[in-house]
Design an enzyme around this catalytic site. Sequence first.
Site, PDB file in Angstrom:
ATOM      1  N   HIS A 187      13.976  19.245  21.764  1.00  0.00           N
ATOM      2  CA  HIS A 187      13.143  19.260  23.039  1.00  0.00           C
ATOM      3  C   HIS A 187      12.056  20.276  23.193  1.00  0.00           C
ATOM      4  O   HIS A 187      11.057  20.108  23.920  1.00  0.00           O
ATOM      5  CB  HIS A 187      13.957  19.037  24.396  1.00  0.00           C
ATOM      6  N   ARG A 295      -4.887   3.661   1.008  1.00  0.00           N
ATOM      7  CA  ARG A 295      -4.462   3.409  -0.637  1.00  0.00           C
ATOM      8  C   ARG A 295      -2.977   3.411  -0.665  1.00  0.00           C
ATOM      9  O   ARG A 295      -2.038   3.966  -0.502  1.00  0.00           O
ATOM     10  CB  ARG A 295      -4.694   5.178  -1.107  1.00  0.00           C
ATOM     11  N   ARG A 331      -6.046  -1.486   0.507  1.00  0.00           N
ATOM     12  CA  ARG A 331      -6.511  -1.714  -1.023  1.00  0.00           C
ATOM     13  C   ARG A 331      -5.205  -2.129  -1.786  1.00  0.00           C
ATOM     14  O   ARG A 331      -4.260  -1.554  -1.508  1.00  0.00           O
ATOM     15  CB  ARG A 331      -6.906  -0.341  -1.494  1.00  0.00           C
ATOM     16  N   GLU A 430     -16.882   0.359  -7.351  1.00  0.00           N
ATOM     17  CA  GLU A 430     -16.713   1.747  -8.143  1.00  0.00           C
ATOM     18  C   GLU A 430     -16.807   1.502  -9.496  1.00  0.00           C
ATOM     19  O   GLU A 430     -16.396   2.571 -10.340  1.00  0.00           O
ATOM     20  CB  GLU A 430     -15.117   2.304  -7.514  1.00  0.00           C
ATOM     21  N   ASN A 453     -16.453   7.807  -5.672  1.00  0.00           N
ATOM     22  CA  ASN A 453     -15.483   8.716  -6.418  1.00  0.00           C
ATOM     23  C   ASN A 453     -15.561   8.278  -7.796  1.00  0.00           C
ATOM     24  O   ASN A 453     -16.002   8.806  -8.780  1.00  0.00           O
ATOM     25  CB  ASN A 453     -14.225   9.075  -5.860  1.00  0.00           C
ATOM     26  N   ASP A 454     -15.037   7.117  -7.776  1.00  0.00           N
ATOM     27  CA  ASP A 454     -15.046   6.566  -9.409  1.00  0.00           C
ATOM     28  C   ASP A 454     -16.324   5.909  -9.434  1.00  0.00           C
ATOM     29  O   ASP A 454     -16.970   6.038 -10.976  1.00  0.00           O
ATOM     30  CB  ASP A 454     -13.979   5.309  -9.374  1.00  0.00           C
ATOM     31  N   ARG A 464     -13.488  12.475 -13.519  1.00  0.00           N
ATOM     32  CA  ARG A 464     -13.354  13.391 -11.988  1.00  0.00           C
ATOM     33  C   ARG A 464     -12.299  14.310 -11.915  1.00  0.00           C
ATOM     34  O   ARG A 464     -12.196  14.928 -11.119  1.00  0.00           O
ATOM     35  CB  ARG A 464     -13.221  12.087 -10.934  1.00  0.00           C
ATOM     36  N   CYS A 501     -16.266   4.217   1.057  1.00  0.00           N
ATOM     37  CA  CYS A 501     -15.073   4.918   1.562  1.00  0.00           C
ATOM     38  C   CYS A 501     -14.781   5.810   0.372  1.00  0.00           C
ATOM     39  O   CYS A 501     -13.814   6.667   0.600  1.00  0.00           O
ATOM     40  CB  CYS A 501     -13.786   3.857   1.366  1.00  0.00           C
TER      41      CYS A 501
HETATM   42  C1  PEP Z   1     -13.305   6.080  -4.952  1.00  0.00           C
HETATM   43  O1  PEP Z   1     -12.966   5.931  -6.213  1.00  0.00           O
HETATM   44  O2  PEP Z   1     -14.467   6.379  -4.221  1.00  0.00           O
HETATM   45  C2  PEP Z   1     -12.077   5.717  -4.042  1.00  0.00           C
HETATM   46  C3  PEP Z   1     -12.228   5.861  -2.506  1.00  0.00           C
HETATM   47  O3  PEP Z   1     -10.934   5.304  -4.472  1.00  0.00           O
HETATM   48  P1  PEP Z   1     -10.122   6.421  -5.138  1.00  0.00           P
HETATM   49  O4  PEP Z   1     -10.665   8.014  -4.539  1.00  0.00           O
HETATM   50  O5  PEP Z   1      -8.648   6.357  -4.514  1.00  0.00           O
HETATM   51  O6  PEP Z   1      -9.890   6.433  -6.756  1.00  0.00           O
HETATM   52 MG    MG Z   2     -11.342   4.697  -6.872  1.00  0.00          MG
END
Ligand code: PEP
Ligand code: MG
Length: 543
Positions: A187, A295, A331, A430, A453-454, A464, A501
Amino acid sequence: MLKFIGKGVYSAIAIGKVSVLQKSYTDTTRLKADDKNGEISRLEKAKNEAIAQLQKIYEKALADAGEESAQIFDIHLMMIDDEDYNDAIRDMIEEGFSAEYAVAETGKSFAATFSGMDDEYMRERAADVKDISNRIISCLKGEATENTDSGNDLIICAEDLSPSETMSFDKSKIAAFVTAYGSVNSHTAILARSMGIPAIIGIGRDFLSAVKNGDTAIVDGGTGELVVTPDKETLITMREKQQAEIKEKSLIEENRGKENITIDGTKIDIFANIGNPENVKNALLYDAGGIGLFRSEFIYLDRSSYPTEEEQFEIYRQVLSEMGDKKVVIRTLDIGSDKSSDYLDIPKEENPALGLRAIRLCLARPEIFKTQLRALFRASVCGNLAIMFPMISSVNELIEAKRICDKVKNELDEKNIPYDKNTEIGIMIETPAAAVISDELAKHCDFFSIGTNDLTQYTTACDRQNPYLDKFSDTENTAILRLIEYTAKSAHDNGIWVGICGELAADTSLTEKFLKIGIDELSVTPSFVLKVRDKVRKIKLEG
Ligand code: PEP
Ligand code: MG
């Protein structure tokens, strides 16, 4: 300079002066008393005084920490009148013990009983019974229970703090609490959180011999670190961190509830990326309009066998119902490459990033995919679900994934298991291939979400994970922006929505560009939602 680590309770930084809380009232050396009636009337008087104090604390908690927190003191008021508790105290007085001793011993024995219970709620009552017992003892001894600490920005250091002690401080003078013992769900911790006061608990007893009244100290309620007599450099760094936090918090308050709209009226959705159900509260805290990327692979990692349909269903159900009618894009399994577990038994690959991962693994092992899809469709009735496939690079893959979805839906129909027939099915863009054929892919799905990202990794041929390639992997590469632009055009030509994303979605130097391209949704780390909203609201697209 000394450092101690405990458990952070409320994530904020406080810099102030140590004030060590001395507790004398737990000392009950007066054991025996001859005048039993005299002791009983002393007890009654002290109890009435304690009740009056608790009523006042209840009012204060209501004003400072809200109704939910104030209820703690309602419970105290009930407990102080509990028949068993009072009978036990009286019995001891009848045996010739002093009122103080009878209350202390009864309090201890009730607390021990509560502590040993299975139910967490009941275990928490141990602290409450100790708290009310100490209060009655203080009243018996005529000790002050209100804290009269002078000065401001006080960092209260104590062995332990009871809920009512926590409440008895003047909130405007307190910068933080640090205790040797305690649990994050106690608490006291809840009160500190609701009052918005940074706190560290369970830091261990040693810290008390290292601090003295008036010492400068820093409490980081996020990391759980206490720094006593910090050096100049640490003080400067922590002041900067504190200022950055204050700025971020004011940005939250300023932008909360506002629309994501440019000066000239273009609207966009700003959603949050999450990695587990606990992140939902952050998405809501930062006022995200939905979840743009959940994710789901965390469910499969750090374990020794596949998660069951029921385990998955429970997680999806929880996230969907917490988000209410806000969209939640989940996803499907994106595992392989850098994310793997032994039980998945993925054969050794020369180039795992180009290997059996994500949708490829799911299509190669349809039973795993079907289990996840069944859990997802079953959970679809609990909120606003959209399902998204990762790493698509051909139309055939998408058609095959959708065929498996239809199979799962038919099986659910056969068993009369309800699911939302309008659940959107989308894909991540991606791979460069997906972007280039996005005009064709758009004919087979309800939305695109661009995983920059990918997409950057595969477009620039820069791993990456490889830190030496940072200077070669130009995320603002024209090639990537062109792929994004073409993907957005393909989506809109075919009447579907398109979001981003990947990390690039939070790059506010590109927000205007994304809006011009016609991106419908940006999904970012929860704590970036309001920063991106702030940017959107300052943009004028025309003129
Ligand atoms: C991406 O690849 O941009 C993505 C959002 O997925 P992750 O980073 O999980 O590969
Ligand atoms: Mg990805």
